[in-house]
Design a protein around this motif. Structure first.
Motif, PDB file in Angstrom:
ATOM      1  N   ASP A   4       0.830  -1.201   0.000  1.00 27.13           N
ATOM      2  CA  ASP A   4       0.000   0.000   0.000  1.00 27.13           C
ATOM      3  C   ASP A   4       0.872   1.261   0.000  1.00 27.13           C
ATOM      4  OD1 ASP A   4      -2.348   1.500   0.042  1.00 27.13           O
ATOM      5  OD2 ASP A   4      -2.412   1.537   2.234  1.00 27.13           O
ATOM      6  N   ASP A  53      -6.994   0.350  -6.440  1.00 26.75           N
ATOM      7  CA  ASP A  53      -7.331   0.835  -5.098  1.00 26.75           C
ATOM      8  C   ASP A  53      -8.370  -0.066  -4.432  1.00 26.75           C
ATOM      9  OD1 ASP A  53      -5.598   3.001  -5.221  1.00 26.75           O
ATOM     10  OD2 ASP A  53      -7.144   4.391  -5.940  1.00 26.75           O
ATOM     11  N   LEU A 103      -6.910  -3.565  -3.619  1.00 24.25           N
ATOM     12  CA  LEU A 103      -6.012  -3.485  -2.471  1.00 24.25           C
ATOM     13  C   LEU A 103      -6.803  -3.379  -1.164  1.00 24.25           C
ATOM     14  CD1 LEU A 103      -3.093  -3.377  -1.499  1.00 24.25           C
ATOM     15  CD2 LEU A 103      -3.110  -0.931  -1.926  1.00 24.25           C
TER      16      LEU A 103
END
Length: 126
Positions: A59, A82, A85
Motif C-alpha cells: 500500500d 485501489d 487493495l
C-alpha cells in the motif's frame, strides 16, 4: 534557428520524461512483484500477520508511485487497483483465505500489467 533549438529542447525534455516514466514504472513493477510473492506465500501458509505487514508495504509503495501511474493509466484501472487493495486488506483482516487469494491474484495481475503497459518493450515496438 531559434525555432529549431526550441523544438530540439522540447524533444529532449519529452524523451527524458518518457524514459524516466518507463524506468519508474519498471522499478515499481519489480518491487511490487517481490512484495506480492511474499504476501501470497504468507497467506497460503495462513501467516496473516506477515501477510498484513506485506500489504501495508504494498500500500505504501502504491501510494508512493500512484502519481506516476496516474499520468498515463486510465482512471478506472487506478480505481480497480485501489479497490482490490482495500478488499485484499479486508479479507486478510478477517482471515478468509479463499476470498483473499482470489482478490489478491486479481490485484497482482493488475499491478504486473502496469510496467508491461507503460514500459518500452522491443516486442511492442516491432
Amino acid at each position: 534557428m531559434k525555432k529549431f533549438i526550441i523544438a530540439l529542447l522540447i524533444f529532449f525534455v519529452l524523451t527524458a520524461f518518457i524514459v524516466t516514466h518507463s524506468f519508474v514504472m519498471y522499478r515499481f513493477g519489480e518491487d511490487s512483484k517481490k512484495i506480492c510473492e511474499k504476501i501470497e506465500k504468507n497467506a497460503r501458509k495462513e501467516n496473516w500477520e506477515e501477510a498484513k505487514s506485506g500489504l501495508k508495504k504494498l500500500d505504501k509503495l502504491w501510494e508512493k508511485r500512484r502519481f506516476w501511474a496516474s499520468l498515463t493509466i486510465r482512471t478506472n484501472v487506478i480505481e480497480e487497483i485501489d479497490t482490490s487493495l482495500a478488499q485484499s486488506k479486508a479479507y486478510a483482516e478477517i482471515k478468509q483465505k479463499p476470498d483473499f487469494l482470489g482478490e489478491f491474484i486479481m490485484l497482482k495481475l493488475l499491478l504486473e500489467h502496469i510496467p508491461h503497459q507503460e514500459g518500452l518493450h522491443i516486442e511492442e515496438i516491432l
